[in-house]
Scaffold this motif. Sequence first.
Motif: not given
Length: 274
Positions: A65-70, A239-242, A56-61, A247-248
Amino acid sequence: MKKKQGMSTLLTYVALIIGAVIMIFPFIWMLLTAFKTNAEVMQIPPTILPSNWNMDSFAKATDLLPFGKLYINTILMIVVRVVCAVAFCSMAGYAFAKLNFKGKNVLFTLIIVQQMIPGQIFIIPQYQMIAKLGATNTLFALVFPGIVSAFGTFFLRQAYLGIPDEIGEAAYLDGCNRWQTFYKVMFPLTRSSVAALTVFTAVFAYTDLMWPLIVNTDINATTLSAGLSSLNGQFSTNYPVLMAGSLLAMLPMVALYLVFQKQFIEGVAMTGGK
């Protein structure tokens, strides 16, 4: 004698293994934390392995955050900074190493002095320049401080100093002018140094946190490092989300290191850096 050499080799390998484990432990802990729940992270005494491997932490992250644009912003910033650093630092390094002109020693002294001054001192004037240009929250704002690198100029100057002057003189006798001597003869001879500078510039750009936070306040216009800082709450942090977001965000640098690890090691050996 052979027993002593064998014992010395064994102790060396043991020390290296212990050092490797110590260095890789934070990464392993971050990886395991990403799969835990927030309550499990706060548990005392802490658990090493998660009781349930939670994704779930990866889904929340990715929701926060818009990781694609980042990713796009970070990759474009790295590419443009690398291209500018290689182009301008190569020309400047060649000029300082092989050409004679007025004020050469004074200008090179200024470059050395700039490396001694903390980069934070330049943030205010650089921001004022970007603000007056109306270029905040743009890619140019991210690239601006890395267009020219004092470290890169010094680094490539040392590389050109290691090339015999006779090579340039032979090119001149064959009909090359100064520009042709530079990009047809001298520049290709610094290939390993340019590759090392490319890796270092990419790493410095990727880890740059303060400048993107100041100049680009829009989350869609910032970088991975600045975006991750928004996951760190003022009063509490998930912290799990962070850790999942971290990691991503590490994926581009891990891929870069796997591709250019030889050049990275050569660059460390050439500069004596860490």
